[in-house]
Design a protein around this motif. Structure first.
Motif, short mmCIF file in Angstrom:
data_model
loop_
_atom_site.label_atom_id
_atom_site.label_comp_id
_atom_site.label_asym_id
_atom_site.label_seq_id
_atom_site.Cartn_x
_atom_site.Cartn_y
_atom_site.Cartn_z
N CYS A 149 0.82 -1.22 0.00
CA CYS A 149 0.00 0.00 0.00
C CYS A 149 0.86 1.27 0.00
O CYS A 149 0.34 2.35 -0.30
CB CYS A 149 -0.94 0.01 1.20
SG CYS A 149 -2.20 -1.28 1.14
N GLY A 150 2.13 1.14 0.34
CA GLY A 150 3.02 2.30 0.32
C GLY A 150 3.71 2.53 -1.00
O GLY A 150 4.47 3.51 -1.15
N THR A 168 4.47 3.69 -4.80
CA THR A 168 4.09 4.90 -5.54
C THR A 168 4.35 4.72 -7.03
O THR A 168 5.17 3.87 -7.44
CB THR A 168 4.87 6.12 -5.04
OG1 THR A 168 6.29 5.88 -5.25
CG2 THR A 168 4.62 6.37 -3.57
N SER A 201 -2.80 11.74 -7.09
CA SER A 201 -2.26 10.81 -6.11
C SER A 201 -1.06 10.11 -6.70
O SER A 201 -1.03 9.78 -7.89
CB SER A 201 -3.32 9.78 -5.68
OG SER A 201 -2.76 8.82 -4.81
N GLU A 202 -0.05 9.90 -5.87
CA GLU A 202 1.14 9.17 -6.30
C GLU A 202 1.08 7.70 -5.93
O GLU A 202 2.01 6.96 -6.20
CB GLU A 202 2.39 9.80 -5.69
CG GLU A 202 2.69 11.20 -6.21
CD GLU A 202 4.00 11.74 -5.68
OE1 GLU A 202 4.60 11.06 -4.81
OE2 GLU A 202 4.43 12.81 -6.13
N ALA A 203 -0.01 7.27 -5.30
CA ALA A 203 -0.13 5.87 -4.91
C ALA A 203 -0.21 4.97 -6.14
O ALA A 203 -0.81 5.33 -7.15
CB ALA A 203 -1.36 5.67 -4.03
N VAL A 216 -4.65 2.58 -6.12
CA VAL A 216 -5.45 3.74 -5.74
C VAL A 216 -6.90 3.33 -5.49
O VAL A 216 -7.36 2.27 -5.91
CB VAL A 216 -5.41 4.83 -6.82
CG1 VAL A 216 -4.02 5.41 -6.95
CG2 VAL A 216 -5.90 4.30 -8.16
N ASN A 267 -10.45 7.83 1.07
CA ASN A 267 -9.24 8.02 1.89
C ASN A 267 -8.14 8.76 1.15
O ASN A 267 -6.97 8.37 1.15
CB ASN A 267 -8.72 6.67 2.37
CG ASN A 267 -7.71 6.81 3.50
OD1 ASN A 267 -7.88 7.66 4.37
ND2 ASN A 267 -6.66 6.02 3.47
N GLU A 268 -8.54 9.85 0.48
CA GLU A 268 -7.60 10.68 -0.26
C GLU A 268 -6.83 9.87 -1.31
O GLU A 268 -5.66 10.10 -1.58
CB GLU A 268 -6.62 11.37 0.70
CG GLU A 268 -7.31 12.29 1.69
CD GLU A 268 -6.34 12.97 2.64
OE1 GLU A 268 -5.13 12.64 2.56
OE2 GLU A 268 -6.79 13.83 3.41
N ARG A 269 -7.52 8.91 -1.90
CA ARG A 269 -6.99 8.09 -3.01
C ARG A 269 -5.89 7.14 -2.59
O ARG A 269 -5.31 6.46 -3.42
CB ARG A 269 -6.46 8.96 -4.14
CG ARG A 269 -7.44 9.73 -5.01
CD ARG A 269 -8.83 9.75 -4.59
NE ARG A 269 -9.71 10.44 -5.54
CZ ARG A 269 -10.78 11.11 -5.19
NH1 ARG A 269 -11.08 11.22 -3.90
NH2 ARG A 269 -11.56 11.67 -6.07
N GLN A 270 -5.55 7.06 -1.31
CA GLN A 270 -4.50 6.15 -0.81
C GLN A 270 -5.18 5.02 -0.05
O GLN A 270 -5.81 5.25 0.98
CB GLN A 270 -3.55 6.90 0.11
CG GLN A 270 -2.44 6.03 0.69
CD GLN A 270 -1.30 5.81 -0.27
OE1 GLN A 270 -0.96 6.70 -1.04
NE2 GLN A 270 -0.70 4.64 -0.25
N THR A 272 -5.73 2.01 2.43
CA THR A 272 -5.11 1.60 3.69
C THR A 272 -4.89 0.08 3.68
O THR A 272 -5.57 -0.64 2.94
CB THR A 272 -6.01 1.96 4.87
OG1 THR A 272 -7.26 1.26 4.74
CG2 THR A 272 -6.29 3.46 4.89
#
Length: 823
Positions: free
Chosen positions: A606-607, A609, A682-684, A687, A691-694, A696
């Motif tokens: 999930c982290g 990018t 979002s840089e995730a 996506v 949740n702000e496109r990130q 969890t």
């Protein structure tokens, strides 16, 4: 606000300038008074242009027409003007039919419940009748309900039953206009107050960001707020304009679901059980019996007798655990004393701040809010035991008691005795080992320091030392514990010891003041020694392994995963391209194929990018896709084995074009990902729209389980999927990939490299999975030489021919054969 009046019509220059002037004046007014741009309760975060037109006194078509300059002015104003829901006053002269439905249904339901009669039929009839009135009115549900009901009564075209309901509704609405409605249950107040100010329950959930289904269940009385949701009640009170405590004072609703045996009548022991066990207990009671009519003594006697029957029928581990949470077995503190809270806060400040190196903080390490809450509750239990069982006064409680290993050892024996007293097996729980690990982390030397005793301890310093190393002053708070040590008592009875030492004597505390560092070193060694037998004990198979055990019996465990990927591709091809469900299907396919090559832990995944400029953790170079992940994203970043995989602080892995992975990845990054983001930035890599496109780790775990449930796991109803496999999380992919690599290479080192872990950990967790029955059969098969001896089959007796009278068909078959031979 502007009063409604006549406005210029027509598309003339004069009308255009007049409308712009009105909008500009309106925006200046809402800026000055702070009222904000209006929004309807059903869409609390979007501008309601009909309300803007009404408040600004302009025609709605002026704002809604194509390339409207008025609309552009309003949109630009959102940069410095907030959007606020227009909450209607609770007491007013008219209510819409939609609001009247909620008001009438809530009031009638409360009246029926107080009279102990079923409310469903009457409430349904009221809702249907008001909806019928709305269909006959030009404004529909937005019409004035009082006027509509009065007009319907004057027409006299309704049946006597409907007319009687209309009279009841009219009376309820009249009382609402006078502010005379007040209910006395949580669900009644919530539903009534929401309708009075113009909110539906779903709109209220959006406005307060409380789960929609939860609010609806509360309003309907199906469920009541539990302890974990009590913090949401002030949000509802604030949104509805209610006084603090108006809802919370009655939040323990009498309703507890469809059962006729209400929760408030159940004993504490039953309340400590699971929901299924509570339902089983309720089934033992007579459903026709009204417990409210019984006296307190009669109810207690009935519950005691039912409990005896309940335990006689099913004496399971769940019942035994429930006993541990009941009556005298409870020993924890409800809250920590103030001085102990200060110690805990000091410990949290240290544990929440974890430095990687050179004062650079690790974002994904250290205690988060959930971990802090877990340890707070554990401390409440531990210090509750010290206070209630060891007779330590509250003012003497301190974390410094953990500097003495015998105290935590006494607590361990106390927990084992509790289990044995309710009929459970006397064995350790994993939580006991966690206690020793945690306590050792408080007393240990800095990481990397020698544990052996040195000559000079004062010169030995380190930032990573245990928290208790710098808390010698806390010894002044400690009080001796005169209770005899349990271990000494048992050894004296066995003739192995003459005297019995107290758990903590004054001499022990004095010696600790003189030899603090020596004591902590000895305690750390003792904690490690006490933890060893617990670490070696047999534990059940992890859930992530048990759910995929049939997959390990494949010659190649990756085959079921590939089959699931094919099903997922077929599903995506059947969806409309570039629709939202098509995008999520492509995203799931990429995640599945990614984990088949690089099985990351979900927090690491999930982290990840991605950046279009190719500077993210997922990037393309020379026609290949690569993963370049910072080492601090990994759980085992500090292990020596993992550091062998790290180069310049990054773990780098090449992603292969297997199972058409590159095609799916390109489609996801070029099309599906942007559609899911819906214009947001979002840089995730993975996506979502929430949740702000990130995404969890918890949300990703749910999405992964849903994907494996639909495409890999067994579905007994549809008779699809792999038999015996249950929906599993992404952690199971590490087991599957490690097994597949070991089956192919027969190398533990290769399996460890595939899941970026150490060979020792891989052997500890996965070796028992590698030796499957097929593998063992292959090993045994190599022991026998099949070419040296030719084995003849056993000779069997000739078949017995049945009597013709019993089997005439055989006789006819014989004659057919004889005729054929003659020819």
């Amino acid at each position: 606000m502007f009063k409604p009046g006549s406005h210029l019509r027509g598309d003339t220059a004069e009308a255009h300038q007049e409308n712009i002037a009105k909008i500009q004046a309106y925006l200046a007014t809402i800026r000055s008074d702070g009222s904000g741009l209006p929004a309807r309760p059903s869409k609390p975060f979007a501008i309601s242009y009909p309300l803007v037109a009404k408040e600004a006194n302009v025609a709605l078509w002026v704002i809604n027409r194509r390339k409207s300059q008025c609309r552009k002015l309003i949109k630009d104003a959102t940069l410095n003007v907030p959007i606020k829901v227009r909450v209607k006053p609770r007491i007013r002269s008219e209510y819409t039919i939609e609001e009247a439905i909620g008001i009438a249904v809530a009031t009638i339901q409360a009246e029926c419940e107080s009279a102990r009669v079923d409310h469903k039929a009457k409430c349904t009839a009221v809702a249907i009748l008001l909806k019928k009135l709305a269909r006959r009115h030009p404004k529909g549900k937005l019409a004035n309900s009082i006027a509509a009901v009065s007009h319907a009564l004057q027409q006299q075209t309704y049946s006597s039953a409907d007319a009687a309901l209309l009279v009841v509704i009219k009376d309820i609405l009249d009382r609402a206009t006078r502010g005379e409605l007040r209910l006395h249950t949580f669900h009644g107040r919530l539903k009534l107050e929401s309708a009075l100010v113009g909110f539906s329950l779903s709109a209220l959930s959006k406005f307060t960001k409380v789960d929609c289904q939860t609010v609806i269940n509360w309003g309907a009385g199906i469920k009541a707020p539990t302890a974990s949701f009590v913090s949401e009640i002030p949000k509802l009170e604030c949104a509805l304009g209610l006084g603090a405590g108006y809802l919370s004072e009655v939040y323990l609703s009498n309703r507890s679901g469809p059962s006729s045996i209400k929760r408030r009548f159940l004993p504490k022991e039953v309340l400590g059980m699971s929901v299924d066990k509570q339902a089983a207990f309720r089934r033992l009671l007579d459903p026709e019996l009204d417990l409210a009519t019984l006296s307190e003594e009669e109810r207690e006697k009935l519950m005691a007798e039912t409990l005896v029957i309940f335990h006689m029928q099913r004496d399971t581990v769940h019942h035994k655990r429930a006993k541990l949470r009941f009556g005298d077995m409870q020993y924890g503190l409800k809250d920590l004393p103030d001085h102990l809270k200060r110690e805990f806060d000091d410990l949290v400040a240290v544990r929440a701040r974890v430095e990687v190196r050179d004062e650079v903080l690790a974002e994904l390490r250290g205690w988060d809010a959930d971990t802090q809450n877990i340890y707070y509750r554990r401390f409440c239990l531990f210090f509750g035991w010290l206070h209630h069982h060891m007779r330590v006064p509250l003012e003497n409680l301190s974390i410094a008691y953990l500097a003495f290993s015998q105290i935590l050892h006494e607590y361990e024996l106390f927990l084992l005795d509790r289990k044995e007293s309710v009929g459970m097996k006397r064995k350790w729980a994993l939580a006991t080992a966690e206690w020793y690990v945690f306590a050792a982390s408080l007393t240990r030397r800095p990481l990397g320091g020698a544990i052996e005793l040195d000559d000079d301890f004062d010169d030995f310093e380190g930032e990573a030392a245990g928290w208790l190393r710098g808390q010698q002053a806390l010894l002044n708070k400690l009080a001796p514990i005169d209770a005899p040590r349990t271990r000494d008592t048992k050894r004296q009875k066995a003739g192995q010891r003459k005297d019995i030492r107290p758990v903590l004597s004054t001499a022990d505390i004095s010696r600790a003041e003189r030899e603090w560092v020596h004591l902590l070193d000895a305690t750390t060694r003792r904690y490690r020694k006490l933890r060893e037998p617990i670490a070696k004990m047999k534990t059940s198979t992890a859930d992530s392994v048990a759910r995929v055990l049939p997959i390990f019996r494949f010659e190649n465990p990756m085959d079921p995963i590939e089959e699931g990927a094919l099903k997922l591709r077929a599903k995506a091809e059947g969806l409309r391209p570039e629709s939202y469900h098509w995008c999520t299907a492509v995203r799931a396919a990429v995640a599945l194929k990614f984990h088949a090559q690089l099985p990351l832990r979900r927090q690491t995944f999930c982290g990840l990018t991605y950046r279009p400029d190719n500077n993210g953790m997922i990037f393309q170079e020379r026609g290949k896709w690569w993963a370049r992940i910072p080492a601090e994203l990994f759980k085992n970043e500090r292990s020596a084995a993992f550091n062998d995989f790290v180069s310049d602080g990054f773990y780098i892995a090449s992603l292969q074009d297997e199972w058409d992975f590159y095609t799916d990845l390109r489609v996801y990054l070029d099309h599906a990902r942007d559609i899911i983001l819906a214009g947001a930035k979002s840089e995730a890599f993975y996506v979502t729209r929430e949740n702000e496109r990130q995404v969890t780790p918890g949300t990703f775990a749910g999405q992964w389980r849903a994907m494996t449930r639909d495409y890999i796991a067994e579905n007994p109803g549809r008779k699809t999927g792999l038999k015996g496999v249950k929906s599993f999380g992404s952690q199971a992919m590490r087991h599957i990939v490690a097994s597949a690599v070991f089956y192919r290479t027969e190398s533990l080192l290769a399996a460890a490299i595939a899941i970026h872990d150490s060979q020792k950990i891989t052997e500890k967790h996965y070796m028992k999975l590698f030796v499957v029955p097929e593998k063992r059969a292959k090993i045994i098969r190599g022991l026998f030489d099949q070419e040296r001896t030719r084995w003849r089959p056993f000779r069997l007796s000739p078949p017995i021919v049945p009597d013709p009278s019993v089997a005439p068909e055989l006789q006819s078959a014989d004659r057919t054969v004889e005729n054929a031979s003659a020819v």
